[in-house]
Design an enzyme around this catalytic site. Structure first.
Site, PDB file in Angstrom:
ATOM      1  N   GLY A   1       0.748  -1.205  -0.053  1.00 35.11           N
ATOM      2  CA  GLY A   1      -0.010  -0.114  -0.005  1.00 35.11           C
ATOM      3  C   GLY A   1       1.005   1.224   0.035  1.00 35.11           C
ATOM      4  O   GLY A   1       0.295   2.374   0.646  1.00 35.11           O
ATOM      5  N   SER A   2       2.212   1.194  -0.424  1.00 37.49           N
ATOM      6  CA  SER A   2       3.107   2.335  -0.428  1.00 37.49           C
ATOM      7  C   SER A   2       2.358   3.387  -1.518  1.00 37.49           C
ATOM      8  O   SER A   2       2.258   4.734  -1.269  1.00 37.49           O
ATOM      9  CB  SER A   2       4.428   2.199  -0.809  1.00 37.49           C
ATOM     10  OG  SER A   2       4.781   1.923  -2.057  1.00 37.49           O
TER      11      SER A   2
ATOM     12  N   LEU B   1      -6.101 -10.267 -12.200  1.00 39.42           N
ATOM     13  CA  LEU B   1      -6.617  -9.656 -13.682  1.00 39.42           C
ATOM     14  C   LEU B   1      -7.811  -9.116 -13.546  1.00 39.42           C
ATOM     15  O   LEU B   1      -8.840  -9.730 -12.913  1.00 39.42           O
ATOM     16  CB  LEU B   1      -6.668 -10.655 -14.896  1.00 39.42           C
ATOM     17  CG  LEU B   1      -5.184 -10.784 -15.714  1.00 39.42           C
ATOM     18  CD1 LEU B   1      -5.543 -11.551 -16.892  1.00 39.42           C
ATOM     19  CD2 LEU B   1      -4.970  -9.402 -16.282  1.00 39.42           C
TER      20      LEU B   1
ATOM     21  N   HIS C   1       2.635  -0.010 -13.330  1.00 43.95           N
ATOM     22  CA  HIS C   1       3.343  -1.353 -13.426  1.00 43.95           C
ATOM     23  C   HIS C   1       4.827  -0.722 -13.317  1.00 43.95           C
ATOM     24  O   HIS C   1       5.330  -0.008 -14.109  1.00 43.95           O
ATOM     25  CB  HIS C   1       3.042  -2.082 -14.868  1.00 43.95           C
ATOM     26  CG  HIS C   1       3.977  -3.108 -15.101  1.00 43.95           C
ATOM     27  ND1 HIS C   1       3.511  -4.254 -14.314  1.00 43.95           N
ATOM     28  CD2 HIS C   1       5.042  -3.295 -15.778  1.00 43.95           C
ATOM     29  CE1 HIS C   1       4.345  -5.120 -14.793  1.00 43.95           C
ATOM     30  NE2 HIS C   1       5.265  -4.543 -15.670  1.00 43.95           N
TER      31      HIS C   1
HETATM   32  C1  GRF Z   1       4.258  -1.485  -7.069  1.00 50.92           C
HETATM   33  O1  GRF Z   1       5.516  -1.597  -7.584  1.00 50.92           O
HETATM   34  C2  GRF Z   1       3.341  -1.224  -8.245  1.00 50.92           C
HETATM   35  O2  GRF Z   1       4.026  -0.865  -9.469  1.00 50.92           O
HETATM   36  C3  GRF Z   1       3.221  -2.744  -8.619  1.00 50.92           C
HETATM   37  O3  GRF Z   1       2.759  -3.369  -7.423  1.00 50.92           O
HETATM   38  C4  GRF Z   1       3.757  -2.662  -6.412  1.00 50.92           C
HETATM   39  C5  GRF Z   1       2.755  -2.106  -5.222  1.00 50.92           C
HETATM   40  O4  GRF Z   1       3.312  -1.587  -4.100  1.00 50.92           O
HETATM   41  N1  GRF Z   1       1.793  -2.861  -9.594  1.00 50.92           N
HETATM   42  P1  GRF Z   1       2.481  -0.726  -3.163  1.00 50.92           P
HETATM   43  O5  GRF Z   1       1.414  -1.817  -2.595  1.00 50.92           O
HETATM   44  O6  GRF Z   1       1.756   0.274  -3.722  1.00 50.92           O
HETATM   45  O7  GRF Z   1       3.579  -0.489  -2.066  1.00 50.92           O
END
Ligand code: GRF
Length: 209
Positions: A20-21, A100, A117
Site C-alpha cells: 500500500g505504499s 486480472l 506497473h
Molecule cells: C508497485 O511496485 C506497483 O508498481 C506494482 O505493485 C507494487 C505495489 O506496491 N503494481 P505498493 O503496494 O503500492 O507499495
C-alpha cells in the site's frame, strides 16, 4: 477521440493486495493539495494486506473482499461494483492489485480503471518486472501508469518515467529506485483526469494542454 471525463474533484476507489505504499503516496498528494481527489474506499482481496491498515489510519473506508467467497469472478466483481456505485466512484485505481480485472468491472468502468506497473511497458509485463529487467540487462527501466484493458499490462499508456539500471543492481535495489518514481507519477497521472484533460484515441492516450 473520446474524452474520459470532465474536470472535477475525483472520487477514487483503490484496489490493493499488499503493502500500500502507492495508496499512501496518493493520500499524501491529496493532503498537499496537488491531487484534486478524495479516496472514498480501499478494497483488498487479501485479508492481511498492510494497505488495509494504512486505509484505517487515514480513516478511509476499507474492505477485505475475499474472491474465494464467490462462485466466480463475475460475482466477486459485482460485489465490488456495488461498493463503487454506492460511493459514486469516478476512477478505480489499482495499486499493487495482483489479479486480472474481469469483464464486469471493465465494462462498467471503461477507460476509468488505472494501473501502475514497475517497468517501461510494453517491456516486462506481469510479475517480478524489476527482476525481469535486471536479468535481461537493460540499461534503463522505469514505471508506467496506464489505463486497464482486458490484457495483462497492455492498456493505453498515460505516463512513464525512466530510471537507470546499474550493473550491481538486484531486484530490490531497482525496485526501490523505481518506487520513488511511482510515488510521483501516479498522482500526476490521476490529476490529469481531475483536470479533464485525458482523451482516448485508439490505443493512445492524448493529454490536452
Ligand atoms: C508497485 O511496485 C506497483 O508498481 C506494482 O505493485 C507494487 C505495489 O506496491 N503494481 P505498493 O503496494 O503500492 O507499495
Amino acid at each position: 477521440m473520446i474524452k474520459v471525463m470532465e474536470a472535477g474533484r475525483l472520487k477514487l476507489a483503490v484496489l490493493a493486495s499488499g503493502r500500500g505504499s502507492n495508496f499512501d503516496a496518493l493520500g499524501e498528494a491529496i493532503e498537499r493539495r496537488e491531487l484534486s481527489a478524495d479516496i472514498k474506499l480501499l478494497i483488498s482481496d487479501k485479508k492481511d494486506a498492510p494497505a488495509l491498515q494504512k486505509a484505517q489510519k487515514r480513516e478511509i473506508e476499507a474492505h477485505f473482499i475475499n474472491p474465494r467467497d464467490y462462485k466466480n469472478k463475475d460475482e466477486y466483481e459485482m460485489d465490488i461494483l456495488k461498493k463503487l456505485h454506492e460511493h459514486d466512484i469516478d476512477l478505480l485505481v489499482l495499486a499493487g492489485y495482483m489479479r486480472l480485472v474481469g469483464r464486469v468491472l471493465l465494462e462498467s468502468f471503461k477507460f476509468r480503471i488505472i494501473n501502475i506497473h514497475p517497468a517501461l511497458l510494453p517491456s516486462f509485463t506481469g510479475l517480478h518486472a524489476q527482476k525481469q529487467a535486471v536479468d535481461y540487462g537493460v540499461k534503463f527501466s522505469g514505471v508506467t501508469v496506464h489505463i486497464v484493458d482486458e490484457g495483462m499490462d497492455t492498456g493505453p499508456i498515460i505516463m512513464q518515467a525512466a530510471v537507470p539500471v546499474y550493473q550491481d543492481d538486484d531486484e530490490d535495489s531497482l525496485a526501490a529506485r523505481i518506487l520513488v518514481e511511482e510515488h510521483k507519477i501516479y498522482w500526476q497521472s490521476l490529476q490529469l483526469f481531475a483536470e479533464g484533460r485525458v482523451w482516448i484515441d485508439g490505443r493512445k492516450v492524448i493529454v490536452s494542454p
